[in-house]
Enzyme design. Structure first.
Site, mmCIF file in Angstrom:
data_model
loop_
_atom_site.group_PDB
_atom_site.id
_atom_site.type_symbol
_atom_site.label_atom_id
_atom_site.label_comp_id
_atom_site.label_asym_id
_atom_site.label_seq_id
_atom_site.Cartn_x
_atom_site.Cartn_y
_atom_site.Cartn_z
ATOM 1 N N CYS A 10 0.841 -1.199 0.000
ATOM 2 C CA CYS A 10 0.000 0.000 0.000
ATOM 3 C C CYS A 10 0.881 1.256 0.000
ATOM 4 C CB CYS A 10 -0.922 0.003 1.220
ATOM 5 S SG CYS A 10 -0.044 0.178 2.789
ATOM 6 N N CYS A 13 3.098 1.592 3.031
ATOM 7 C CA CYS A 13 4.263 0.693 2.986
ATOM 8 C C CYS A 13 5.342 1.262 2.060
ATOM 9 C CB CYS A 13 3.853 -0.700 2.521
ATOM 10 S SG CYS A 13 2.680 -1.521 3.624
#
Length: 80
Positions: A10, A13
């Site tokens: 995501c 991240c």
């Protein structure tokens, strides 16, 4: 130093990985950075929320994007 960014890829991240890379570069600390997307492996490491960060196999952070001060402390060995 081996650093793993744990998460499904995501935006949080990706930002965590970018912050670690930038901080390591600024400090001149060589790191081996690995992305871990496999949820079975992430859960096996005891992580329940991502993004998470593991250093040399030990989870040091999870659940949100780490602040630069935290990353600096990890990379210099001066954990708070």
């Amino acid at each position: 130093m081996k650093i793993q960014v744990l998460g499904k890829g995501c935006s949080k991240c990706e930002l965590t990985e970018k912050l670690i890379q930038q901080t390591a570069h600024q400090l001149g600390v060589p790191v081996e950075l690995e992305k871990v997307h496999d949820m079975q492996q992430i859960v096996a490491m005891g992580v329940m929320s991502t993004p998470a960060v593991a250093i040399d196999g030990k989870v040091v952070h999870s659940g949100r994007i780490p602040q630069q001060e935290q990353i600096t402390a990890w990379l210099t060995g001066k954990e708070k």
